[in-house]
Design a protein around this motif. Structure first.
Motif, PDB file in Angstrom:
ATOM      1  N   LYS A  85      50.644  37.584  41.591  1.00  0.00           N
ATOM      2  CA  LYS A  85      51.382  37.302  40.364  1.00  0.00           C
ATOM      3  C   LYS A  85      50.507  37.636  39.159  1.00  0.00           C
ATOM      4  CE  LYS A  85      52.678  33.100  39.231  1.00  0.00           C
ATOM      5  NZ  LYS A  85      53.127  31.766  39.594  1.00  0.00           N
ATOM      6  N   ARG A  86      49.221  37.333  39.262  1.00  0.00           N
ATOM      7  CA  ARG A  86      48.280  37.650  38.180  1.00  0.00           C
ATOM      8  C   ARG A  86      47.209  38.571  38.722  1.00  0.00           C
ATOM      9  NH1 ARG A  86      48.890  34.437  33.916  1.00  0.00           N
ATOM     10  NH2 ARG A  86      50.438  32.822  34.284  1.00  0.00           N
ATOM     11  N   ARG A  87      47.124  39.750  38.098  1.00  0.00           N
ATOM     12  CA  ARG A  87      46.134  40.710  38.592  1.00  0.00           C
ATOM     13  C   ARG A  87      45.003  40.853  37.607  1.00  0.00           C
ATOM     14  NH1 ARG A  87      50.396  45.421  39.875  1.00  0.00           N
ATOM     15  NH2 ARG A  87      51.747  44.162  41.199  1.00  0.00           N
ATOM     16  N   LEU A  88      43.840  41.213  38.141  1.00  0.00           N
ATOM     17  CA  LEU A  88      42.723  41.557  37.279  1.00  0.00           C
ATOM     18  C   LEU A  88      43.057  42.839  36.547  1.00  0.00           C
ATOM     19  CD1 LEU A  88      39.882  40.866  39.790  1.00  0.00           C
ATOM     20  CD2 LEU A  88      39.986  39.880  37.520  1.00  0.00           C
ATOM     21  N   LYS A  89      42.551  42.951  35.311  1.00  0.00           N
ATOM     22  CA  LYS A  89      42.734  44.206  34.582  1.00  0.00           C
ATOM     23  C   LYS A  89      41.979  45.310  35.321  1.00  0.00           C
ATOM     24  CE  LYS A  89      43.420  42.116  30.080  1.00  0.00           C
ATOM     25  NZ  LYS A  89      42.723  41.550  28.937  1.00  0.00           N
ATOM     26  N   GLY A  90      42.481  46.538  35.171  1.00  0.00           N
ATOM     27  CA  GLY A  90      41.809  47.666  35.809  1.00  0.00           C
ATOM     28  C   GLY A  90      41.989  47.629  37.323  1.00  0.00           C
ATOM     29  N   TRP A  91      40.912  47.992  38.024  1.00  0.00           N
ATOM     30  CA  TRP A  91      41.005  48.141  39.481  1.00  0.00           C
ATOM     31  C   TRP A  91      40.507  46.903  40.227  1.00  0.00           C
ATOM     32  CZ3 TRP A  91      43.349  52.380  41.585  1.00  0.00           C
ATOM     33  CH2 TRP A  91      43.600  53.434  40.696  1.00  0.00           C
ATOM     34  N   GLY A  92      40.208  45.832  39.477  1.00  0.00           N
ATOM     35  CA  GLY A  92      39.583  44.654  40.069  1.00  0.00           C
ATOM     36  C   GLY A  92      40.287  44.080  41.282  1.00  0.00           C
ATOM     37  N   SER A  93      41.605  43.789  41.146  1.00  0.00           N
ATOM     38  CA  SER A  93      42.315  43.145  42.256  1.00  0.00           C
ATOM     39  C   SER A  93      42.397  44.065  43.458  1.00  0.00           C
ATOM     40  CB  SER A  93      43.730  42.759  41.834  1.00  0.00           C
ATOM     41  OG  SER A  93      43.680  41.810  40.822  1.00  0.00           O
ATOM     42  N   LEU A  94      42.666  45.353  43.201  1.00  0.00           N
ATOM     43  CA  LEU A  94      42.749  46.304  44.308  1.00  0.00           C
ATOM     44  C   LEU A  94      41.390  46.402  44.992  1.00  0.00           C
ATOM     45  CD1 LEU A  94      44.611  48.285  45.764  1.00  0.00           C
ATOM     46  CD2 LEU A  94      43.717  50.080  44.290  1.00  0.00           C
ATOM     47  N   GLY A  95      40.341  46.415  44.184  1.00  0.00           N
ATOM     48  CA  GLY A  95      38.992  46.503  44.730  1.00  0.00           C
ATOM     49  C   GLY A  95      38.687  45.332  45.655  1.00  0.00           C
ATOM     50  N   ILE A  96      38.967  44.114  45.177  1.00  0.00           N
ATOM     51  CA  ILE A  96      38.684  42.931  45.994  1.00  0.00           C
ATOM     52  C   ILE A  96      39.569  42.928  47.234  1.00  0.00           C
ATOM     53  CG2 ILE A  96      38.788  40.410  46.079  1.00  0.00           C
ATOM     54  CD1 ILE A  96      38.059  40.360  43.143  1.00  0.00           C
ATOM     55  N   GLY A  97      40.887  43.156  47.036  1.00  0.00           N
ATOM     56  CA  GLY A  97      41.832  43.110  48.153  1.00  0.00           C
ATOM     57  C   GLY A  97      41.506  44.147  49.209  1.00  0.00           C
ATOM     58  N   ALA A  98      41.396  45.419  48.770  1.00  0.00           N
ATOM     59  CA  ALA A  98      41.171  46.500  49.723  1.00  0.00           C
ATOM     60  C   ALA A  98      39.788  46.401  50.348  1.00  0.00           C
ATOM     61  CB  ALA A  98      41.346  47.852  49.025  1.00  0.00           C
ATOM     62  N   GLY A  99      38.794  46.064  49.522  1.00  0.00           N
ATOM     63  CA  GLY A  99      37.421  45.997  50.017  1.00  0.00           C
ATOM     64  C   GLY A  99      37.261  44.947  51.102  1.00  0.00           C
ATOM     65  N   THR A 100      37.755  43.734  50.836  1.00  0.00           N
ATOM     66  CA  THR A 100      37.573  42.675  51.821  1.00  0.00           C
ATOM     67  C   THR A 100      38.451  42.906  53.045  1.00  0.00           C
ATOM     68  OG1 THR A 100      39.174  41.336  50.627  1.00  0.00           O
ATOM     69  CG2 THR A 100      36.875  40.960  50.137  1.00  0.00           C
ATOM     70  N   LEU A 101      39.650  43.478  52.813  1.00  0.00           N
ATOM     71  CA  LEU A 101      40.523  43.791  53.942  1.00  0.00           C
ATOM     72  C   LEU A 101      39.847  44.813  54.861  1.00  0.00           C
ATOM     73  CD1 LEU A 101      43.364  43.581  55.269  1.00  0.00           C
ATOM     74  CD2 LEU A 101      44.014  45.553  53.904  1.00  0.00           C
ATOM     75  N   PHE A 102      39.271  45.847  54.242  1.00  0.00           N
ATOM     76  CA  PHE A 102      38.609  46.897  55.015  1.00  0.00           C
ATOM     77  C   PHE A 102      37.442  46.324  55.820  1.00  0.00           C
ATOM     78  CE2 PHE A 102      35.016  49.942  55.010  1.00  0.00           C
ATOM     79  CZ  PHE A 102      35.514  50.816  55.962  1.00  0.00           C
ATOM     80  N   VAL A 103      36.525  45.654  55.123  1.00  0.00           N
ATOM     81  CA  VAL A 103      35.321  45.171  55.797  1.00  0.00           C
ATOM     82  C   VAL A 103      35.687  44.232  56.937  1.00  0.00           C
ATOM     83  CG1 VAL A 103      33.231  43.786  55.514  1.00  0.00           C
ATOM     84  CG2 VAL A 103      33.855  45.471  53.786  1.00  0.00           C
ATOM     85  N   SER A 104      36.558  43.255  56.620  1.00  0.00           N
ATOM     86  CA  SER A 104      36.849  42.248  57.628  1.00  0.00           C
ATOM     87  C   SER A 104      37.642  42.808  58.807  1.00  0.00           C
ATOM     88  CB  SER A 104      37.605  41.094  56.981  1.00  0.00           C
ATOM     89  OG  SER A 104      37.909  40.124  57.933  1.00  0.00           O
ATOM     90  N   SER A 105      38.760  43.523  58.546  1.00  0.00           N
ATOM     91  CA  SER A 105      39.608  43.939  59.671  1.00  0.00           C
ATOM     92  C   SER A 105      38.944  45.041  60.500  1.00  0.00           C
ATOM     93  CB  SER A 105      40.988  44.368  59.178  1.00  0.00           C
ATOM     94  OG  SER A 105      40.882  45.432  58.280  1.00  0.00           O
TER      95      SER A 105
END
Lengths: 267, 199
Positions: free
Chosen positions: A86-106
């Motif tokens: 619902k609330r995203r970080l400005k720029g690429w922040g949310s995608l960075g956190i979401g994709a980064g942690t998803l990638f590393v963990s899964s």
């Protein structure tokens, strides 16, 4: 025993149920009839296409194709995490956190499962890698997106309380500890619940599939146990990792709450 | 010198300066929305700001943020509570003498915060701030919800704390008469500027 052949004619009988449900729902005028029909069409088209893709992938069985498929899965899942914020970080922040942690963990958990637990030959055999990665990734995606959304919303709603806790000399972690704890609980509870009721309330999907395909139930059960443990690990580590990254972005080096780093929510 | 603020800028406010001597109380008057509370929050380092803020000759940045905020304690106009009991917000229970002087029921420490009235929240909020033993008090209308007699109790408690501990305070208020009573210097915040009121 081989699987009972399921023809398109057989499937169309199943689809009759959807038509019946659509007629019932349209009588309630909820406006969900169209969504139901669109979702059904998407289900049929997407799965049929993926059937061809997998047949090709399994037949060729080489590394680059498996890597491309894994990448596509990662991109789609990352987009889904973004869409649910619902609330995203400005720029690429949310995608960075979401994709980064998803990638590393899964990927890390799937690799561990493949290399240490299942060890197929060769290790990248798509029949093992793709379904395993898919199940881990979809659960990790849910846990990450749910907990990130919960934490940003909780912090936003309680920003005044958090500021007063900081004003009394609490650290940023202390000031939001109750909210992060709550988020971890929300994210991991569905997985714990399904592990606790597995086999009693419902036979897990993968195990059902293996049994239908003629595997021995004992063998199918062992695979299912492994899968649930990998899912719990992937989702749990991914979520903890994503929440930690989010905490770091919510505050700056002087432990000030920085809600200005977030976009205004879309209506 | 206790607190020295030089050219502090935040949001649309630029180059605000203010000096605060030991055991001194400085009042800031101004209309709602003139930026008085933002100024206090900037000094407490709760919102980003540029410029120099020093406590007894040491710059704000040389303190850990948590230590700075314990030293330079901010009391917001509306005090919030988050734990299950009022008591859980304190590091050690306030003395019964102080509770009595602010006409607070001692059992209120064991209440759920929801049970407190606005006036009780404000007075307990002050005790919660003093509990951390700050050396500078940033007070945002600390008597806004209080009647006359409670107001004078709060005023005397604060000046007593300041004198006995060698602290100091910046006191934001709407009331000219309160500013005249408690403060040695008075400033007015208007047009995003802080100007000394000549007495």
């Amino acid at each position: 025993m081989s699987t009972e052949e399921l023809s398109y004619l057989d499937l169309s009988f199943a689809l009759l149920l959807v038509v019946g449900l659509a007629i019932l729902l349209s009588a309630y005028r909820l406006g969900v009839t169209q969504s139901l029909l669109v979702a059904t069409v998407r289900l049929v088209v997407q799965l049929s296409l993926i059937g061809y893709v997998l047949r090709f992938l399994f037949a060729s069985g080489n590394e680059p194709y498996v890597a491309v498929m894994a990448l596509v899965m990662l991109i789609v899942a990352s987009r889904e995490i973004m869409a649910r914020q619902k609330r995203r970080l400005k720029g690429w922040g949310s995608l960075g956190i979401g994709a980064g942690t998803l990638f590393v963990s899964s990927f890390a958990i799937a690799l561990y499962g493949i290399l240490v637990v299942v060890h197929p030959k060769p290790w990248y055999t798509p029949q093992y890698v793709i379904p395993l990665l898919g199940m881990i990734m979809s659960n990790t995606m849910n846990a990450i997106s749910l907990s990130m959304d919960r934490l940003t919303s909780a912090v936003y709603d309680n920003r005044d309380v958090i500021e007063q806790r900081l004003a009394l000399g609490q650290t940023s972690r202390e000031a939001i500890r109750s909210y992060s704890k709550d988020c971890i609980r929300t994210g991991i509870t569905p997985i714990i619940n399904s592990m606790a009721t597995a086999g009693i309330v419902a036979l897990p999907g993968m195990m059902t599939g293996q049994i239908l395909a003629g595997a021995s139930p004992l063998e199918a059960v062992r695979y299912q146990i492994m899968i649930w443990i990998l899912i719990a690990a992937g989702a749990g580590f991914g979520m903890a990792f994503a929440l930690r990254m989010l905490e770091v972005t919510l505050f700056d080096s002087r432990m000030r709450l920085r809600l200005d780093r977030f976009e205004k929510p879309k209506k | 010198m206790s607190l020295c603020i030089r050219d502090l800028s935040f949001l649309d406010w630029h180059d605000l300066s203010l000096d605060l001597g030991v055991e001194e109380i400085v009042a800031i008057l101004g209309d709602s929305g003139s930026g008085k509370s933002l100024f206090l929050r900037a000094v407490a380092d709760l919102i980003s700001s540029q410029g120099n803020v020093e406590y007894s000759g040491k710059s704000r940045e040389s303190f850990e943020p948590t230590n700075w905020r314990r030293k330079v304690g901010f009391l917001p106009a509306e005090v919030f509570w988050w734990e299950d009991r009022v008591m859980d917000h304190f590091e050690k229970a306030p003395s019964s003498d102080w509770m009595k002087r602010l006409s607070l029921d001692e059992s209120s420490l064991h209440w759920q915060p929801q049970r407190l009235s606005m006036g009780e929240r404000q007075r307990l909020g002050l005790l919660r701030l003093l509990d951390r033993q700050p050396k500078v008090l940033l007070l945002d209308e600390p008597t806004a919800n209080l009647n006359e007699s409670a107001t004078s109790c709060v005023e005397s408690l604060i000046s007593e704390y300041i004198q006995s501990t060698g602290a100091a305070a910046i006191w934001v208020t709407h009331s000219e008469s309160q500013a005249a009573r408690v403060a040695t210097k008075r400033f007015r915040m208007s047009d995003k500027r802080l100007s000394l009121i000549e007495s």
